[in-house]
Design a protein around this motif. Sequence first.
Motif, PDB file in Angstrom:
ATOM      1  N   GLY A  11      21.901  69.580 -30.402  1.00  0.00           N
ATOM      2  CA  GLY A  11      20.920  68.568 -30.050  1.00  0.00           C
ATOM      3  C   GLY A  11      19.531  69.166 -30.179  1.00  0.00           C
ATOM      4  O   GLY A  11      19.360  70.313 -30.590  1.00  0.00           O
ATOM      5  N   ASN A  14      16.014  68.987 -25.778  1.00  0.00           N
ATOM      6  CA  ASN A  14      16.569  68.440 -24.535  1.00  0.00           C
ATOM      7  C   ASN A  14      18.067  68.214 -24.622  1.00  0.00           C
ATOM      8  O   ASN A  14      18.645  67.528 -23.786  1.00  0.00           O
ATOM      9  N   GLY A  15      18.704  68.757 -25.645  1.00  0.00           N
ATOM     10  CA  GLY A  15      20.143  68.571 -25.819  1.00  0.00           C
ATOM     11  C   GLY A  15      20.432  67.294 -26.587  1.00  0.00           C
ATOM     12  O   GLY A  15      19.547  66.672 -27.158  1.00  0.00           O
ATOM     13  N   ILE A  16      21.704  66.906 -26.580  1.00  0.00           N
ATOM     14  CA  ILE A  16      22.107  65.663 -27.239  1.00  0.00           C
ATOM     15  C   ILE A  16      21.859  64.524 -26.251  1.00  0.00           C
ATOM     16  O   ILE A  16      22.304  64.576 -25.106  1.00  0.00           O
ATOM     17  N   GLU A  17      21.168  63.512 -26.711  1.00  0.00           N
ATOM     18  CA  GLU A  17      20.812  62.406 -25.828  1.00  0.00           C
ATOM     19  C   GLU A  17      22.051  61.691 -25.303  1.00  0.00           C
ATOM     20  O   GLU A  17      23.050  61.545 -26.014  1.00  0.00           O
ATOM     21  N   GLU A  18      21.976  61.245 -24.074  1.00  0.00           N
ATOM     22  CA  GLU A  18      23.105  60.560 -23.439  1.00  0.00           C
ATOM     23  C   GLU A  18      23.506  59.295 -24.195  1.00  0.00           C
ATOM     24  O   GLU A  18      24.674  58.917 -24.183  1.00  0.00           O
ATOM     25  N   THR A  19      22.563  58.650 -24.857  1.00  0.00           N
ATOM     26  CA  THR A  19      22.899  57.429 -25.597  1.00  0.00           C
ATOM     27  C   THR A  19      23.689  57.743 -26.869  1.00  0.00           C
ATOM     28  O   THR A  19      24.412  56.897 -27.383  1.00  0.00           O
ATOM     29  N   MET A  21      25.776  60.574 -27.165  1.00  0.00           N
ATOM     30  CA  MET A  21      26.999  61.303 -26.839  1.00  0.00           C
ATOM     31  C   MET A  21      28.275  60.453 -26.943  1.00  0.00           C
ATOM     32  O   MET A  21      29.280  60.953 -27.467  1.00  0.00           O
ATOM     33  N   PRO A  22      28.299  59.203 -26.519  1.00  0.00           N
ATOM     34  CA  PRO A  22      29.532  58.410 -26.670  1.00  0.00           C
ATOM     35  C   PRO A  22      29.988  58.279 -28.124  1.00  0.00           C
ATOM     36  O   PRO A  22      31.183  58.269 -28.407  1.00  0.00           O
ATOM     37  N   GLU A  25      31.634  61.618 -29.049  1.00  0.00           N
ATOM     38  CA  GLU A  25      32.952  61.725 -28.410  1.00  0.00           C
ATOM     39  C   GLU A  25      33.957  60.811 -29.098  1.00  0.00           C
ATOM     40  O   GLU A  25      35.115  61.183 -29.281  1.00  0.00           O
ATOM     41  N   LYS A  37      31.188  70.623 -23.930  1.00  0.00           N
ATOM     42  CA  LYS A  37      29.728  70.639 -23.936  1.00  0.00           C
ATOM     43  C   LYS A  37      29.239  71.990 -23.432  1.00  0.00           C
ATOM     44  O   LYS A  37      29.722  72.503 -22.433  1.00  0.00           O
TER      45      LYS A  37
END
Length: 147
Positions: A11, A14-19, A21-22, A25, A37
């Motif tokens: 990512g 700030n990493g991989i955004e939460e929006t 990530m689904p 996955e 993760k």
Amino acid sequence: PPITDVVILLGGPNGIEETVMPYIEEAFKGLHLPTCKVLFPGGKHHSYVALSEILTFHDRGFLRHIFEDYRTLGPDRYQRWQTTMKDALKRLASSSASAETKMRAVQALAQRSLKKRKEASPGPPEPNSSSWPQPREKKRLRSANHH
């Protein structure tokens, strides 16, 4: 079944955004293991050092084995194992024993470990087999350092 492949997705700072990530996955849902993760230490400005270590572990053939240990031991037991190994290596390195004695101790530990693995499951590779991580030749390392 054991881990045979590792996919590394990075990512931004700030990493991989939460929006997002689904979707990731979902794309990897059919694999026999879920995604793992990893949060790099050091914050935004120092995570490149941790990333470099992960890529180096992959290049040397250790990353799959590290993840396999993590998977089979679980987070808490893996953390205890990792702490124990770090402590043992620090003590060995700082001991007053000769380099030869230290080498024999490490070799004896490796042989016992292989013997226990064979007894538990005859599947793991022997050292020096094609699937076992091999050290790089010194000649290649010297030439790589001059570039």
